[in-house]
Design a protein around this motif. Structure first.
Motif, mmCIF file in Angstrom:
data_model
loop_
_atom_site.group_PDB
_atom_site.id
_atom_site.type_symbol
_atom_site.label_atom_id
_atom_site.label_comp_id
_atom_site.label_asym_id
_atom_site.label_seq_id
_atom_site.Cartn_x
_atom_site.Cartn_y
_atom_site.Cartn_z
ATOM 1 N N ASN A 193 1.036 8.957 -4.273
ATOM 2 C CA ASN A 193 1.171 8.036 -3.232
ATOM 3 C C ASN A 193 2.368 7.490 -3.494
ATOM 4 O O ASN A 193 2.372 6.314 -4.371
ATOM 5 N N LYS A 196 6.859 3.216 -6.466
ATOM 6 C CA LYS A 196 6.594 3.066 -5.224
ATOM 7 C C LYS A 196 8.217 3.216 -4.576
ATOM 8 O O LYS A 196 9.028 2.640 -5.180
ATOM 9 N N VAL A 229 0.027 6.375 5.063
ATOM 10 C CA VAL A 229 0.631 5.596 4.125
ATOM 11 C C VAL A 229 0.278 4.358 4.124
ATOM 12 O O VAL A 229 -0.406 3.749 5.241
ATOM 13 N N SER A 247 5.975 12.266 -1.888
ATOM 14 C CA SER A 247 4.627 12.226 -2.126
ATOM 15 C C SER A 247 3.877 13.676 -2.076
ATOM 16 O O SER A 247 2.916 13.703 -2.634
#
Length: 940
Positions: free
Chosen positions: A888, A856, A914, A882
């Protein structure tokens, strides 16, 4: 008629006899008129000066007018001086017989010269002094004040020669004596009554000088001496009481006696306290090319008791000065020289401020010649950085970050770790310490004190950080608190004392060391420093406090210092600066565009030298504030254009732009130079530039032919034509040729081409701009050679749980909130750029790599981050990641309340696609926030 013929015959006979005695080559000798042979000059008092130098004379001219007061017979072939050589010259005051082959002087030779004041017998063949200078030779010469007898001793008989003091006993008016130095030299009882004898010179540069030693009896009969110069005389030993009898001694020069050394000479300082010595020159009493030396306390232990005003310690291979040495110099000292040694400018420098009357400190041109002819060993630089801006809801902390930079260098010598002490505020006695070497040495360096690394951090200078005004008081209180707890131990272990608040120093020179230079902050100190030369050191950055308190400095030399950056307020304290030399640095490679803003405060500057800095562009405002600028030197740079504002520099007289890459000068520069040339002479040097001869540069070429500006080396100016050929600009047909070829018959074709080019360029620009972030992403991904498709096993790809994107002002939230909650409590592995990015890596590539290797990307949104270009870059790279990798990636966290209307369009677009959460600085909700963020981070 018969009597007339007899007279003529007698004159011819006398002429032939005299000519046979004195051989004269090339020039005919006329006995009754010496001025036909030599150069004569008379003055208003009807006296005559005769210069017979280099006339190939083999004997002295004796039929000379009694009005002659000065006679120069040097560089002839005279071998004998007879009793009648100077008959009738009762008014002669100066006689030079140097560089002849005189090997014999009759006793009565100089007796007629009752008015003689100066006698030179340099480089003759007298041989043994006791045989050549026999007793009675100088009888009656009561007015003789200066005698020079250098180069008279035969080398083969040097050890047998002695100074005949009984011969000199007749020279009661003798003031200055220059002689050769023989081994075991003694001034005997014959000198005892020469009360006017003040100056003695012996030098191996001219003539013979091999004294060997000075004993307690060497000067016992010449107590009236005031000036002694014994240079290059192979002196190797001085008795401790050798100078004790010289109570009137004022100047002592023992330079170039390389065998003497400081250990030997230091013993004689005790005797010097009984003298009136004010000037001491011990230049090169150690071989400058031999093993390095250290000036120790033992060498100068008695120096404090003297009345010295000037000390010269040049060229002594000094590599170090022991702590406390300079404090041993007497308070009367006004000039101190350490030129051409091998010094590193370290801890000893602060001691010069204890010398209240010191005017000149000159340690220039340090050579660093080692016995093994190698360079200095590797040094590690430790930079301590801290940031103390608090964020709501997070505890204030002080974190240290060490960045170690190595320089590959070798040497056979070992240099121990050093602490450099710098006065940051002499008035308040606040200290600042810069440490070289690994942080593990800190506690070793401060010995038994209770100073810890955490406490020492308050003393460190943060090189590239500007502390905000609202936090200056906080930082100052912390520094003062740390100083209060540790000042006693620091002063005890480092021998630091408070310097005087008033200094007489006017000249400060510390150049050529090529070492890290320690700046001294003069804030609050009344000083008179006018001249500073710290060239030839290693000063990569000049910050806003580098010249604090130096408001009277007029000349500043900073050349050859590897300077890359200047902070905007660097020169603000230098109100009186009129000369600035920044040549041969690296200002062209500055990583801050604001570096050139530092010149805005130099309102009094008259001369500036920025040559040899690899400068390719100068901002237009660089010299705008220099109203008194007279000389601008910008040669040997990479300037492609010179479009600066010189309208305020009405006094400009010299502009040197040679050896750059200028194709031509802009119209505004040419017009302004012409305007200046109307009222005064102004010179311009464009030698060695890449001048062009094209249609575009025709106005410039015409200007070169018609301007009143003085063009230096104009005949060497050449330019390149469009076909690649080279032509000299002085060629009369060049301009006419260009004018005819530049007449435009194809303006419509050109207009069409321009229109088509514009349309094509606009289309390309639109496409590139629309896909700019994707193109940047693909560029860095290709540069890093990252896979273009996601791997089957994502656990092997994502080495980190999250990459944190934030503005530098939000670092408190990251360090004190995110790291404890996510790394410590929940076991996540985060990438923090201030912690995990290595210095020297390409930042854009490193960011993309971190995003690709993290599951992330957590982006902290605050008002500061919205203005940060790198935060924007990271956000777009994560967005492209992404889309391109079909996963994601982004998590947006609002850490401030920002109205929707204040958010950029690209952020508003992202909010729809998002994950977005908001952090509330309330303890009751913090746990829920971190749990929610944890779930999002482990989500695939």
């Amino acid at each position: 008629m018969k009597n007339l013929l007899c007279s003529c015959l007698l004159l011819i006979i006398l002429y032939d006899v005299h000519a046979s005695q004195c051989e004269v080559r090339d020039i005919r000798y006329i006995s009754r008129n010496v001025c036909k042979l030599c150069r004569c000059a008379s003055d208003e008092s009807n006296t005559l000066a005769v210069d017979c130098k280099m006339r190939h004379l083999s004997c002295v001219l004796f039929r000379i007018s009694s009005k002659v007061t000065s006679l120069d017979l040097s560089k002839n072939n005279i071998t004998i001086l007879k009793n009648d050589s100077f008959t009738g010259l009762s008014n002669l005051r100066n006689l030079d017989l140097s560089y002849n082959r005189i090997d014999f002087i009759e006793i009565g030779t100089f007796w007629p010269l009752k008015a003689l004041e100066n006698l030179w017998l340099v480089e003759t063949n007298l041989g043994l002094l006791q045989a050549a200078l026999r007793q009675g030779l100088f009888r009656g010469l009561l007015n003789l004040r200066c005698v020079k007898l250098q180069g008279t001793i035969n080398e083969g008989l040097a050890n047998l020669s002695r100074l005949p003091d009984e011969t000199f006993s007749d020279l009661l008016g003798l003031e200055e004596l220059t002689i050769d130095g023989t081994f075991g030299l003694r001034f005997g009882p014959g000198f005892e009554n020469l009360t006017n004898f003040k100056t003695l010179t012996m030098s191996g540069w001219i003539g013979h000088c091999n004294i060997g030693r000075l004993d307690s009896e060497t000067f016992i009969y010449v107590p009236y001496l005031q000036h002694i110069k014994i240079t290059k005389c192979q002196l190797s030993h001085i008795a401790s009481d050798a100078f004790k009898s010289l109570t009137n001694l004022n100047t002592l020069d023992l330079s170039e006696n390389v065998g003497l050394g400081f250990d030997n000479f230091g013993r004689s300082f005790e005797a010097l306290k009984h003298t009136s010595i004010t000037v001491l020159d011990v230049t090169s009493i150690v071989s400058p090319y031999g093993k390095g030396t250290i000036l120790s306390l033992d060498d100068v232990q008695h120096l404090h008791e003297t009345k010295l005003e000037e000390v010269y310690l040049d060229r002594n291979a000094l590599e170090s000065i022991e702590d406390g040495v300079l404090s041993k110099f007497p308070p009367t000292l006004r000039k101190l020289y350490f030129r051409e040694n091998r010094l590193l400018f370290t801890l000893f420098m602060y001691e010069i401020f204890k010398l209240d009357n010191l005017l000149i400190f000159d340690a220039g041109n340090q050579q660093h010649i080692t016995s093994s002819n190698t360079r200095r060993r590797t040094q590690k630089q430790v930079r301590v950085e801290y940031s103390d801006k608090p964020k709501p809801g997070c505890k204030t902390s002080m974190d240290l970050k060490y960045a170690q930079n190595k320089r590959n260098d070798t040497t056979s010598r070992r240099i121990s770790p050093k602490i450099y002490v710098v006065w940051t505020d002499l008035h308040n006695n606040n200290l600042q310490i810069h440490v070289e070497k690994n942080p593990s040495y800190l506690n070793v360096l401060v010995k038994d004190s209770n100073v810890t690394t955490q406490n020492l951090s308050y003393f460190f200078q943060k090189p590239d950080t500007t502390i905000s005004n609202q936090n200056k008081d906080v930082i100052q209180r912390r520094k003062q608190s740390a100083i209060k707890n540790n000042a006693t131990n620091l002063k005890s272990n480092l021998s630091v004392t408070t310097p005087s608040l008033k200094m007489a120093l006017t000249t400060f020179i510390c150049s050529g060391s090529e070492s890290n230079f320690v700046f001294l902050n003069f804030s609050g100190v009344d000083n008179n420093i006018r001249y500073i030369d710290i060239s030839g050191n290693f000063i990569p950055v000049l910050n806003n406090s580098s010249f604090a308190g130096l408001s009277k400095v007029e000349f500043l030399t900073l050349s050859n210092n590897h300077i890359v950056n200047l902070e905007p307020l660097t020169f603000v304290p230098l109100h009186s600066l009129i000369y600035l030399d920044l040549s041969n640095n690296n200002l062209g490679n500055s990583y801050k565009e604001t570096a050139w803003n530092s010149f805005e405060s130099l309102h009094s500057l008259q001369t500036i030298d920025i040559s040899g800095n690899s400068i390719s562009h100068l901002p237009q405002h660089t010299f705008q504030s220099m109203r008194y600028l007279q000389a601008l030197d910008a040669k040997f740079n990479d300037l492609n254009d010179f479009d600066v504002n010189l309208e305020n520099s009405a006094l400009l007289r010299t502009l040197d732009l040679s050896n750059n890459r200028l194709p031509y000068l802009k119209t505004n520069i040419m017009h302004y130079l012409d305007h200046l040339a109307k009222d005064c002479s102004i010179s311009l040097d464009l030698t060695g530039n890449n001048l062009l001869c094209t249609c575009k540069t025709l106005p410039f070429l015409r200007w070169l032919r018609t301007t009143n500006v003085t063009l230096i080396n104009k005949s060497q100016y050449f330019c390149s034509l469009e076909n690649g050929s080279i032509r000299y600009i002085n060629e009369s047909t060049l301009v006419n040729l260009l004018e005819s070829s530049c007449k435009s018959y194809t303006i419509f074709y050109i207009s069409g081409a321009i229109g088509g080019t514009f349309a094509l360029s606009f289309s390309i620009f639109f496409l590139v701009y629309r896909n700019r972030w994707k193109l940047r992403y693909l560029y860095y991904m290709t540069k890093l050679k990252l896979p273009k498709t996601p791997a089957a096993n994502t656990e092997d790809v994502y080495a980190n749980t999250g990459f944190v994107s934030y503005d530098e002002n939000d670092i408190r939230f990251v360090k004190n909130c995110m790291i404890p909650e996510l790394e410590v409590n929940r076991g996540h592995k985060l990438v923090i750029k201030d912690r995990d990015f290595l210095p020297g890596e390409v930042l854009a590539s490193t960011i993309l790599k971190a995003i690709r290797e993290s599951r992330k990307t957590i982006s902290l949104i605050s008002r500061e981050s919205l203005q940060n270009k790198w935060w924007t870059f990271e956000l777009h790279m994560a967005q492209i990641e992404s889309i391109y990798m079909n996963r994601n990636v982004l998590i947006l966290i609002f850490i401030e309340d920002i109205p929707v209307q204040d958010l950029p369009v690209y952020v508003l677009d992202l909010l729809q696609f998002v994950t977005c959460i908001k952090f509330h600085f309330v303890k009751q909700t913090e746990s829920a926030f971190w749990n929610e963020l944890h779930e999002y981070m482990i989500e695939r």
